[in-house]
Write a protein that holds these residues in place. Structure first.
Motif: not given
Length: 245
Positions: A1-24
């Motif tokens: 139903m839901v598949q997530v592969n190698n997901l990365y997300k960094t916000y502009k003012k973020g000091y670290a990635p909000a998501l770092s290589g999520i697989n689900l």
């Protein structure tokens, strides 16, 4: 139903990635718990799964539809029940549900049948003409839930659906979710109530600092080491006791 592969997300003012290589992978019929401390990345991941936020790297699919490329196409598949009450406070419960049902594309008579069914099931029939701002927290939560499931989605995504409610409302909400799941609907659920998650979820993923650090069937994860007596013990062992204010 839901598949997530190698997901990365960094916000502009973020000091670290909000998501770092999520697989689900979330399968049809799962009651899937997405658990983690404050700031772990749960809300960011849910926002991406719902097509409400983009990702820097990676892919995400719902019912084999590319979420990142076609976010509008997946809206018919899911119902979102947010932590914040997503209702118009000066409208009645019935008016809110009729309005939202029409936004989902439900026509008049089927919509009225659905609204009537859910108001009765959630113990709100006698309060249908009362404005939302006059409702208790538990009543608002119940209407909030109806608003997310009114169109009979194949996936329901819930963010803290029982926070701040009375015991009776909590029991009714959880029993309703179990019933919906038994009937084949996939549920993705976040909560800080770990005893509740242990009881509800067929599978869980624990996320911290943007990474999934443990995934599986709750009972199996707890039994892997004799020192864990419940899900809370496992959670604290993995994420630590440091405050996440």
């Amino acid at each position: 139903m839901v598949q997530v592969n190698n997901l990365y997300k960094t916000y502009k003012k973020g000091y670290a990635p909000a998501l770092s290589g999520i697989n689900l992978n979330i399968e049809k019929g799962d009651f899937f718990g997405l658990l983690g401390p404050n700031g772990a990345g749960k809300t960011t991941l849910i926002s991406i799964i719902c097509g409400l936020s983009s990702a820097n790297i990676g892919t995400a699919y719902m019912n084999e539809t590319d979420i990142l490329r076609y976010p509008e196409k997946i809206k018919k598949y899911y119902g979102l029940v947010p932590q914040d009450i997503a209702l118009y406070p000066t409208l009645t419960a019935e008016e809110n549900l009729i309005f939202l049902g029409r936004m989902y594309g439900l026509s008049n008579q089927p919509l009225k049948v659905e609204v009537e069914f859910w108001l009765k099931k959630m113990g709100l029939s006698n309060h249908r003409h009362k404005k939302i701002h006059e409702y208790s927290t538990g009543m608002k939560r119940r209407v909030n839930l109806i608003a997310g499931i009114l169109h009979n989605p194949s996936i329901i995504i819930l963010d803290e659906p029982t926070v701040g409610v009375d015991v009776q409302s909590r029991v009714l909400i959880l029993e309703t979710l179990k019933e919906i799941n038994r009937n084949g609907t996939t549920i993705i659920y976040t909560s800080h109530y770990l005893e509740e998650a242990e009881d509800l979820c067929s599978r869980i993923a624990i996320i911290d600092k943007g990474k999934i650090i443990k995934e599986g069937v709750p009972a199996q994860l707890i039994s892997q080491e004799n020192r864990y007596s419940n899900l809370e013990d496992l959670f604290i062992n993995l994420t630590g006791k440091e405050l996440r204010d």
